[in-house]
Design a protein around this motif. Sequence first.
Motif, PDB file in Angstrom:
ATOM      1  N   TYR A 161      41.573  38.533  42.657  1.00 13.06           N
ATOM      2  CA  TYR A 161      41.303  39.930  42.278  1.00 13.06           C
ATOM      3  C   TYR A 161      39.879  40.033  41.759  1.00 13.06           C
ATOM      4  CZ  TYR A 161      42.510  44.560  40.305  1.00 13.06           C
ATOM      5  OH  TYR A 161      42.583  45.906  39.997  1.00 13.06           O
ATOM      6  N   GLU A 162      39.100  40.932  42.383  1.00 13.46           N
ATOM      7  CA  GLU A 162      37.678  41.062  42.052  1.00 13.46           C
ATOM      8  C   GLU A 162      37.375  42.426  41.461  1.00 13.46           C
ATOM      9  OE1 GLU A 162      33.231  40.747  44.098  1.00 13.46           O
ATOM     10  OE2 GLU A 162      34.992  40.981  45.381  1.00 13.46           O
ATOM     11  N   ASN A 163      36.576  42.442  40.388  1.00 19.12           N
ATOM     12  CA  ASN A 163      36.089  43.718  39.881  1.00 19.12           C
ATOM     13  C   ASN A 163      34.927  44.201  40.741  1.00 19.12           C
ATOM     14  OD1 ASN A 163      34.654  41.401  38.486  1.00 19.12           O
ATOM     15  ND2 ASN A 163      33.347  43.058  37.778  1.00 19.12           N
ATOM     16  N   TRP A 164      35.086  45.387  41.322  1.00 20.15           N
ATOM     17  CA  TRP A 164      33.974  46.042  41.999  1.00 20.15           C
ATOM     18  C   TRP A 164      33.324  46.964  40.979  1.00 20.15           C
ATOM     19  CZ3 TRP A 164      36.639  47.388  47.338  1.00 20.15           C
ATOM     20  CH2 TRP A 164      36.740  46.198  48.072  1.00 20.15           C
ATOM     21  N   CYS A 165      32.014  46.837  40.812  1.00 22.97           N
ATOM     22  CA  CYS A 165      31.355  47.496  39.682  1.00 22.97           C
ATOM     23  C   CYS A 165      31.308  49.015  39.811  1.00 22.97           C
ATOM     24  CB  CYS A 165      29.958  46.916  39.441  1.00 22.97           C
ATOM     25  SG  CYS A 165      28.779  47.136  40.789  1.00 22.97           S
ATOM     26  N   TRP A 166      31.729  49.567  40.935  1.00 25.07           N
ATOM     27  CA  TRP A 166      31.847  51.008  41.106  1.00 25.07           C
ATOM     28  C   TRP A 166      33.316  51.444  41.126  1.00 25.07           C
ATOM     29  CZ3 TRP A 166      30.647  47.392  44.673  1.00 25.07           C
ATOM     30  CH2 TRP A 166      31.444  47.309  45.812  1.00 25.07           C
ATOM     31  N   ALA A 167      34.233  50.555  40.745  1.00 24.31           N
ATOM     32  CA  ALA A 167      35.662  50.847  40.807  1.00 24.31           C
ATOM     33  C   ALA A 167      36.035  51.997  39.868  1.00 24.31           C
ATOM     34  CB  ALA A 167      36.471  49.601  40.459  1.00 24.31           C
ATOM     35  N   THR A 168      37.161  52.606  40.152  1.00 26.11           N
ATOM     36  CA  THR A 168      37.604  53.770  39.386  1.00 26.11           C
ATOM     37  C   THR A 168      38.000  53.394  37.963  1.00 26.11           C
ATOM     38  OG1 THR A 168      38.493  54.620  41.481  1.00 26.11           O
ATOM     39  CG2 THR A 168      39.126  55.781  39.472  1.00 26.11           C
ATOM     40  N   HIS A 169      38.771  52.316  37.812  1.00 27.69           N
ATOM     41  CA  HIS A 169      39.285  51.969  36.485  1.00 27.69           C
ATOM     42  C   HIS A 169      39.066  50.509  36.088  1.00 27.69           C
ATOM     43  CE1 HIS A 169      41.091  55.896  36.289  1.00 27.69           C
ATOM     44  NE2 HIS A 169      41.859  55.658  37.349  1.00 27.69           N
ATOM     45  N   ALA A 170      38.653  49.656  36.988  1.00 24.62           N
ATOM     46  CA  ALA A 170      38.504  48.236  36.654  1.00 24.62           C
ATOM     47  C   ALA A 170      37.179  47.705  37.182  1.00 24.62           C
ATOM     48  CB  ALA A 170      39.679  47.430  37.206  1.00 24.62           C
ATOM     49  N   PRO A 171      36.043  48.148  36.584  1.00 23.03           N
ATOM     50  CA  PRO A 171      34.737  47.749  37.108  1.00 23.03           C
ATOM     51  C   PRO A 171      34.157  46.475  36.501  1.00 23.03           C
ATOM     52  CG  PRO A 171      34.438  49.441  35.460  1.00 23.03           C
ATOM     53  CD  PRO A 171      35.920  49.224  35.579  1.00 23.03           C
ATOM     54  N   THR A 172      34.776  45.931  35.463  1.00 26.00           N
ATOM     55  CA  THR A 172      34.206  44.779  34.760  1.00 26.00           C
ATOM     56  C   THR A 172      35.126  43.568  34.876  1.00 26.00           C
ATOM     57  OG1 THR A 172      35.303  45.275  32.650  1.00 26.00           O
ATOM     58  CG2 THR A 172      33.165  46.349  33.070  1.00 26.00           C
ATOM     59  N   TRP A 173      34.553  42.387  34.595  1.00 24.22           N
ATOM     60  CA  TRP A 173      35.376  41.176  34.631  1.00 24.22           C
ATOM     61  C   TRP A 173      36.516  41.280  33.623  1.00 24.22           C
ATOM     62  CZ3 TRP A 173      36.648  38.194  30.541  1.00 24.22           C
ATOM     63  CH2 TRP A 173      35.837  38.251  29.397  1.00 24.22           C
ATOM     64  N   LYS A 174      36.234  41.892  32.468  1.00 24.43           N
ATOM     65  CA  LYS A 174      37.249  41.973  31.419  1.00 24.43           C
ATOM     66  C   LYS A 174      38.406  42.875  31.839  1.00 24.43           C
ATOM     67  CE  LYS A 174      35.634  42.084  27.271  1.00 24.43           C
ATOM     68  NZ  LYS A 174      35.105  42.507  25.944  1.00 24.43           N
ATOM     69  N   SER A 175      38.094  43.961  32.556  1.00 25.23           N
ATOM     70  CA  SER A 175      39.157  44.879  32.968  1.00 25.23           C
ATOM     71  C   SER A 175      40.064  44.243  34.021  1.00 25.23           C
ATOM     72  CB  SER A 175      38.568  46.198  33.463  1.00 25.23           C
ATOM     73  OG  SER A 175      37.610  45.993  34.486  1.00 25.23           O
ATOM     74  N   VAL A 176      39.500  43.492  34.981  1.00 21.48           N
ATOM     75  CA  VAL A 176      40.379  42.845  35.962  1.00 21.48           C
ATOM     76  C   VAL A 176      41.134  41.674  35.334  1.00 21.48           C
ATOM     77  CG1 VAL A 176      39.194  43.595  38.052  1.00 21.48           C
ATOM     78  CG2 VAL A 176      38.473  41.480  36.941  1.00 21.48           C
ATOM     79  N   TRP A 177      40.514  40.996  34.374  1.00 24.17           N
ATOM     80  CA  TRP A 177      41.208  39.901  33.693  1.00 24.17           C
ATOM     81  C   TRP A 177      42.398  40.446  32.903  1.00 24.17           C
ATOM     82  CZ3 TRP A 177      43.082  35.518  33.649  1.00 24.17           C
ATOM     83  CH2 TRP A 177      43.373  34.778  32.499  1.00 24.17           C
ATOM     84  N   GLU A 178      42.244  41.615  32.276  1.00 25.65           N
ATOM     85  CA  GLU A 178      43.377  42.233  31.578  1.00 25.65           C
ATOM     86  C   GLU A 178      44.516  42.527  32.554  1.00 25.65           C
ATOM     87  OE1 GLU A 178      44.542  46.214  28.946  1.00 25.65           O
ATOM     88  OE2 GLU A 178      42.548  46.058  29.860  1.00 25.65           O
ATOM     89  N   ILE A 179      44.169  43.043  33.732  1.00 28.69           N
ATOM     90  CA  ILE A 179      45.189  43.373  34.722  1.00 28.69           C
ATOM     91  C   ILE A 179      45.877  42.109  35.234  1.00 28.69           C
ATOM     92  CG2 ILE A 179      45.514  44.319  37.049  1.00 28.69           C
ATOM     93  CD1 ILE A 179      43.250  46.354  36.294  1.00 28.69           C
TER      94      ILE A 179
END
Length: 340
Positions: A161-179
Motif C-alpha cells: 500500500y503506497e501513499n500517493w501525495c495527491w490522494a484524497t485522504h491518505a497522502p502521507t506515509w503516516k496515514s497509510v501506515w495507520e490504515i
Amino acid sequence: MSKSKIPTCYASCSIGTKPEHDLPAKLKAISSAGFDAIELSMPDLLSFANSYLDKEVSNYDFPELCEAGKKVKELCEENNLKILILQPFANFEGWSDDSPEKEDAWKRAQGWTQIMEAVGTDMLQVGSSDTPNIKSSPTELAHDLAQLADLLAPKGFRIAYENWCWATHAPTWKSVWEIVQKADRPNIGLCLDTFQTAGSEWADPTTKSGLIEGINEEALRKEFYGSLQELSGTVPKDKIYFLQISDAYRMDPPLSPEPDESGLRPRGRWSHDHRPLPFDGGYLPVVEVTKAVLGTGFRGWFSTEIFDGRMQEKHGDDMAAFAKKAMKAHERLIKEAGGE
C-alpha cells in the motif's frame, strides 16, 4: 546482480520514450544494466497484449491479459528478471457498498489476481485513492483493504500500500501506515517512495520556493525531519515491502493549485511528468528519506520509478544507456544513505 547488497528493481512504465520502446526492449535494457527485477505496469502489459495477440485488448479482458502475461513471464525469465509486483492498482478503497464503483473495484481486483498468477508475482501495489467523494475514515478504508487482503491470502499474495501525495485522504506515509495497522492483516505492508514522502510533507509544486509555505523553512525542516525520525522508529522493517526511488523538479513557473480538466490535483500532475533520477536535477531530500527507511533496518527491494518529461532531451533514446545511469544513481544513493 547489482554491486549493492540491496536488490534492485526498475518500474517498466518509467523507461522508454518512443513507440519502438516496447516491453521486450525495455526488459533487455533493464536486464543489461544489472537490475534484478521489474515492477510490471498494467499499461505495459496492455500494450504488449495488443501486439502479442494482434488485437485490441481492454483493461477488462482478463483471459487475454493472462495469456499475454504468461509470455511476459517467459521474457523476464530469459532476461534473468523477477516480476516483483503488478502495478498500479488505483481507486480501490473507500467506495460505498452499493455503488457501481465498488462493484468495479472488486471486478478489477479479481481480474488482477488472475494476472498475478499468470505473470508469477505475489505482490500487488495499491495506491491510496485519489478520487473525491469516498469514505474518509481510516477504519473504513482499512476495512476495504483487509477484504482485498483476504481475497489475496489463499494464493499467498500480498498488498503493498503506497501513499500517493495527491490522494484524497491518505497522502502521507503516516496515514497509510495507520490504515495498514487498522487493516491488521499479515499480507498488507507498505510501498514507501522517496517522491511521495517528500512530496507530501516537504515540497509543493504550486509555490515559487517549491516548498510547503505558511510555515517558515526552519520549522518545516524540523517538522519533516521529525516525521522521518518517527518513520525510522515506528515502522517495522518487515512491513516495508519495497522502496520506490525518484526525485522531482522544482516547478518554474509553479503549477496551478487547481485540479486540471481531468480532476487531477497539482501533485498528481507533478508526479506524472517531473520526476527525474536522483542526482539529476531534482531538489527533494531523497537521500534523507532513504536514510530514514534504512533506519528501520530495511534492506529489501529498491525500485527506480521515474517519470521525467525531459528524459529524451537530457539522455537521448538509448534505453540501455539510460538504465545504466539509473543503476549508477542507485549505487550512489545507497552509498550516500549508508546502506552498505
